[in-house]
Scaffold this motif. Structure first.
Motif, mmCIF file in Angstrom:
data_model
loop_
_atom_site.group_PDB
_atom_site.id
_atom_site.type_symbol
_atom_site.label_atom_id
_atom_site.label_comp_id
_atom_site.label_asym_id
_atom_site.label_seq_id
_atom_site.Cartn_x
_atom_site.Cartn_y
_atom_site.Cartn_z
ATOM 1 N N UNK A 130 -6.464 -22.655 -44.556
ATOM 2 C CA UNK A 130 -6.673 -21.315 -43.966
ATOM 3 C C UNK A 130 -7.133 -21.464 -42.252
ATOM 4 N N UNK A 149 -6.361 -25.606 -50.358
ATOM 5 C CA UNK A 149 -6.064 -24.482 -49.532
ATOM 6 C C UNK A 149 -6.887 -23.450 -48.537
ATOM 7 N N UNK A 194 -11.906 -13.548 -47.181
ATOM 8 C CA UNK A 194 -11.617 -13.382 -46.299
ATOM 9 C C UNK A 194 -13.429 -13.444 -45.019
ATOM 10 N N UNK A 249 -3.042 -9.229 -45.289
ATOM 11 C CA UNK A 249 -2.456 -10.842 -45.116
ATOM 12 C C UNK A 249 -3.003 -10.859 -43.679
ATOM 13 N N UNK A 250 -3.479 -12.258 -43.587
ATOM 14 C CA UNK A 250 -4.915 -12.760 -42.935
ATOM 15 C C UNK A 250 -4.385 -13.569 -42.138
ATOM 16 N N UNK A 251 -3.399 -14.520 -41.956
ATOM 17 C CA UNK A 251 -2.524 -15.663 -41.589
ATOM 18 C C UNK A 251 -3.214 -15.550 -40.566
ATOM 19 N N UNK A 295 3.496 -5.575 -54.087
ATOM 20 C CA UNK A 295 1.542 -6.029 -53.913
ATOM 21 C C UNK A 295 1.044 -6.400 -52.865
ATOM 22 N N UNK A 296 1.309 -7.284 -52.059
ATOM 23 C CA UNK A 296 1.135 -8.519 -51.401
ATOM 24 C C UNK A 296 0.462 -7.635 -50.157
ATOM 25 N N UNK A 297 0.906 -6.533 -49.637
ATOM 26 C CA UNK A 297 0.172 -6.362 -48.626
ATOM 27 C C UNK A 297 -1.202 -4.787 -48.890
ATOM 28 N N UNK A 311 -7.625 -7.121 -39.936
ATOM 29 C CA UNK A 311 -7.106 -8.351 -40.550
ATOM 30 C C UNK A 311 -7.966 -9.222 -41.486
ATOM 31 N N UNK A 362 -7.140 -12.554 -50.313
ATOM 32 C CA UNK A 362 -6.741 -14.176 -50.696
ATOM 33 C C UNK A 362 -6.626 -13.674 -51.826
ATOM 34 N N UNK A 363 -5.590 -13.075 -53.348
ATOM 35 C CA UNK A 363 -4.940 -14.253 -54.209
ATOM 36 C C UNK A 363 -4.582 -15.477 -54.521
ATOM 37 N N UNK A 364 -6.176 -16.195 -55.168
ATOM 38 C CA UNK A 364 -5.355 -18.088 -55.552
ATOM 39 C C UNK A 364 -5.313 -18.347 -57.089
#
Lengths: 486, 457
Positions: free
Chosen positions: B225, B221, B176, B96-98, B90-92, B162, B167-169
């Protein structure tokens, strides 16, 4: 239309199978297949379906003349040449016209030449090559020319393999075009194979693709000006993982299409040859290309490498022939220099294996596998990015040479979350499942319980895979078709 | 069982499964037209035309319609989300914003004149000023369906892909933020323009609302970022504002209260409490007494799963910990009239809406009935009093009810949907104050700052 779409699975395919088995005679069944194939193709290419129809027509016609002039070398050669020029001309126009013009302009240092913007008719590289093998085989006297145009059109345009392979040789299904039957065994095997391929595509490959696109940069965004800076800022972990998922995606996706084609063929009593044979378990590049996209490799072997002289004219000539074959193999995958480079990259390793370290490699155990996986892995970097600047950014970034970090909070979180799925995909790339099913079948012969278990699995598994695939395709959130460049 | 009869059974099972699915797919009345989870209208069956047929659009439209409107799609996508979580894929979906950076935020404002006089490049629609909001059609509360809240970050300029990531923390999602210089400057220009246009008529206030990523996210965290610094960005935008504008800087206030429930965890909005602290700050700037929190009428609607939940692909970390929508209503009698997206006007409505029975995704609509182009709130207890024009996107919904304590009339304009101009409203109703109440996310989308600019007049 693509196999991994709900409209195919829940409308086109059931209707096709119903009509196919509703009629009895081969003639009627061929008509059903042909009509459905044309609809299938026209669904995605309502205009370019005419190219398929036209190209098949000319190849059918030229083959008849080739056969007619079987005893007349000049006549035979003339029509063979016409067919080749016609086929390669068409594919050249649509696929390589813009690329050639662009490079000519670069050579003469101006933009004097222009080429109309064309879109690539889907599957053109597959059906053109099929038609070429047909004409060439007639020329060589290996198969008789087909008298009926509709059968040539059916051969080239059959929706099972028309848009994503395998490249079926005419000789392989010549007899089955006029005489075939679908027995329970082959329908059952075909359904299982189709569902396995479907799940490979819809459940595994699409998720690998989504992960890879998220980690690297989506195909659609590659030309975005900011995508280079995104890649440069990615951590090394992200890039390694992104390419690993791409490596999994491309195998699972591509081989899934072949699985589905082979499965659909079996249901209809048509036997296509295997196209992938667990390529990632290979221990050399030579072996890899015997297991990867087999129908393309054998095409270039039989219709380019051997006619050029193969290995019969000395080492220098053999290396030259290999170079030609691999440059063409690369170019077949897309009209862009990165694909040529990708082909030549494999050429270098093939030559090195043949003449330098192949013998040494054979003696190693784990090393040869690691070597092969590494070669293929970095090959996919070349393949994934049409822009050389992107390739450079990714390769540098993998070793933290973009001043990028080794990993970040986000990359670690992402990658660790994917560990289980990654393992599942790796297993799907190996013969583990195949071996397990063989063991199960052996047990089935030994005991009654074993038999029940084996049969229950055999009945339930394809249906479960079908349901999972449909579930994954609802909403159509992420479902790329990777072969639009081929 | 003989081999053949077993194969027959297998093929029949397969055939029945495929046929059943096909039949289900062809029960057209079961096909939904909108998705509640995704908060959008689903693909419609394409209209036929020869040009769309030849271009392939027609068939691709049919395919899209077929897969988008599958019967029980929301249930099936929810089930699929569960499957994805089982597999960990599911993360995709969340994105993803790295490493993605915004523009550099300038330290010093440019020396050029504040860009207030920039010409509007989108069409001016002051002619299309909507008519007086009151009573053309009166509908009872129960008949109304509130509009879904939409996420503000859909049309971010530049690298859309992007920055749409979340972000899920832990058990919370975070949106973002990337600073986009030209859109931010356009924002300040819009506010400045109001200062000029309304000079001598109404006092203009500006409040830029930070989002949770820079307020409530764990510091370590957050430090790891590479997203833009919101405080710095807000300072920059405020530095561009002319002296005609009163700045209501709430960033530090929000940080002071960061351990309280001021942002939702499953949604990109602030909570009623977060809005309250901002309201207090506004009252300070205006020099009036704010309503005390304990004097407000408190209501709570639990089971709220907002945009982060959907955007994360129904992440169970969020799903297992739904939010509570808490509303605070000053102890005054107030009534509201609003015009919805279709132009229908509802009068005599309550300011807060009972969201108890709302679908889990729609609880934020409790505040002033969700996003409507134009609403007017009237304090019935006040015989006479000042009036406020609130220009907002959905963040403004949570703060609007609080102003009933201080104003006789609150005119609420959603600049994304309203077609008239603020200047015209001020002229028409003699409005005293005007507040831009915007979340920082909108200042990175040129399309939104432009539309804000055009609504000024």
């Amino acid at each position: 239309m693509v196999f991994s779409s709900l409209i195919f699975l829940l409308a086109f395919l059931p209707l096709n199978l119903f009509c196919y088995f509703f009629v009895d005679s081969i003639k009627a069944r061929n008509t059903v297949l042909l009509v459905f194939s044309l609809i299938f193709y026209a669904w995605g290419e309502p205009v370019f379906v005419l190219i398929l129809i036209g190209m098949s027509f000319f190849c059918w016609l030229f083959s008849l003349y080739i056969e007619k002039y079987a005893e007349n070398k000049t006549g035979k050669k003339l029509f063979m040449a016409l067919a080749v020029v016609f086929c390669l001309g068409t594919i050249g126009f649509f696929k390589y016209g813009g690329f050639i013009t662009e490079n000519l302009n670069a050579v003469i240092g101006s933009d004097a030449l222009s080429f109309p913007k064309t879109t690539l008719p889907i599957g053109i590289s597959f059906y053109t090559f099929q038609l070429l093998t047909y004409v060439a085989d007639v020329y060589r006297g290996e198969v008789p020319a087909q008298k009926k145009y509709a059968r040539v059109l059916l051969y080239a345009g059959l929706f099972h393999q028309c848009i994503a392979g395998p490249i079926v040789r005419y000789g392989d299904i010549e007899n089955e075009l006029t005489e075939r039957s679908s027995d329970l065994q082959s329908i059952s095997a075909g359904f299982s194979r189709f569902c396995a391929g479907l799940a490979k595509k819809a459940v595994l490959a699409n998720a690998c693709g989504a992960a890879s696109d998220a980690l690297l940069v989506a195909d659609s965004a590659v030309l975005d000006a900011s995508s280079l800076s995104v890649l440069q800022s990615r951590s090394a972990l992200t890039l390694w993982a992104g390419m690993a998922f791409y490596m999994l995606q491309i195998y699972l996706d591509f081989s899934a299409y072949s699985d589905m084609a082979i499965g659909l063929g079996l249901i209809c009593g048509l036997h296509y040859k295997e196209n992938f044979d667990y390529p990632y378990i290979s221990s050399s590049v030579t072996e890899f290309w015997r297991r990867w996209h087999i129908s393309l490799g054998t095409f270039f072997r039989d219709y380019v490498y051997i006619p050029l002289g193969g290995n019969r004219k000395g080492t220098a000539r053999q290396i030259f022939n290999l170079g030609v074959v691999w440059a063409l193999t690369g170019l077949w995958h897309g009209a862009s220099w990165n694909f040529v480079l990708w082909g030549l990259y494999f050429f270098i390793f093939l030559v090195l294996e043949k003449f330098v370290f192949g013998k040494f490699l054979e003696k190693t155990k784990a090393l040869k596998h690691i070597y092969l996986l590494a070669v293929v892995y970095f090959g996919w970097v070349l393949f994934r990015f049409t822009e050389t600047s992107h390739v450079g950014a990714v390769l540098r970034g993998m070793f933290c040479l973009n001043k990028n970090p080794l990993s970040t909070f986000e990359s670690r979180k992402f990658v660790f979350g994917y560990v289980l799925f990654f393992i599942i995909c790796v297993i799907a790339c190996t013969p583990v499942v195949k071996v397990a099913s063989e063991i199960l079948n052996r047990k089935a012969k030994e005991s009654r319980l074993g038999l029940y278990i084996a049969r229950t699995v055999d009945v339930a598994l394809p249906v479960v895979l079908l349901l999972l695939s449909v579930l994954s395709l609802v909403g159509d959130s992420y479902n790329p078709f990777l072969y639009f460049r081929f | 069982m003989k081999n053949n009869s077993y194969l027959l059974v297998k093929i029949m099972v397969a055939g029945v499964a495929l046929t059943a699915l096909t039949f289900l797919a062809f029960i057209f009345p079961l096909r939904p037209t909108e998705s509640l989870t995704e908060k959008r209208k689903l693909a419609e069956f394409p209209k036929f035309s020869f040009s769309s047929l030849f271009s392939g659009e027609y068939f691709s439209g049919v395919s899209a319609w077929f897969s988008d409107t599958v019967p029980y799609r929301d249930d099936l996508t929810a089930l699929n989300a569960k499957l994805q979580h089982l597999l960990g894929t599911n993360a995709a979906v969340a994105g993803f914003n790295e490493g993605a950076k915004g523009d550099d935020i300038p330290d010093v404002p440019p020396e050029t004149e504040p860009p207030a006089s920039l010409p509007a490049d989108a069409s001016e629609t002051s002619d299309a000023l909507t008519e007086a909001p009151l009573a053309s059609e009166t509908v009872s509360e129960t008949e109304i369906e509130t509009e879904p809240e939409s996420s503000e970050d859909e049309e971010v300029t530049g690298a859309v892909q992007k920055f749409s990531a979340i972000l899920v923390y832990g058990d919370a999602g975070y949106e973002y933020y990337n600073f986009v210089q030209d859109a931010s400057e356009r924002y300040s220009a819009a506010v400045n323009r109001a200062g000029e246009v309304l000079a001598g008529k109404a006092k203009v206030y500006d409040m830029i609302i930070p989002t949770s990523i820079d307020v409530t996210l764990n510091k370590t965290v957050r430090a790891s970022l590479s997203v833009s610094d919101q405080k710095k960005a807000i300072n920059y935008m405020e530095s561009l504002l002319s002296d005609k504008i009163t700045k209501v800087s709430i960033f530090d206030t929000m940080v002071e209260h960061k351990n309280e429930y001021i942002y939702y965890r499953t949604d990109h909005h602030w909570t009623g409490l977060g809005a309250y602290y901002a309201y207090v700050k506004f009252c300070e700037a205006k020099g009036v007494q704010p309503v005390k929190l304990e004097d407000c009428v408190y209501k709570a609607y639990d089971g709220f799963l907002g945009t982060f939940y959907t955007d994360s692909g129904s992440d169970p970390a969020l799903g297992n910990n739904p939010d509570v929508v808490e509303t605070y209503m000053p102890p005054v009698n107030a009534t509201m009239t609003f015009t919805d997206m279709s132009g229908k006007t509802y009068s005599g409505m309550s300011v807060l809406y009972d969201a108890t029975t709302n679908n889990a995704h729609f609880k934020y609509s409790a505040f002033i009935w969700g996003d409507n182009p134009y609403s007017v709130i009237e304090n019935l207890d006040m015989a006479e009093g000042e009036s406020l024009l609130l220009i907002k996107e959905s963040f403004g919904n949570a703060i609007a009810p609080l102003f009933t304590y201080n104003y006789k009339y609150i005119y609420v304009m959603d600049y994304r949907y309203y077609e008239g101009t603020a200047a015209a409203l001020v002229d028409r109703y003699g409005i005293n104050d005007m507040l831009f109440c915007n979340n920082i996310s909108m200042t990175r989308a040129m399309s939104q700052t432009n539309s804000l600019y055009n609504r000024v007049g």
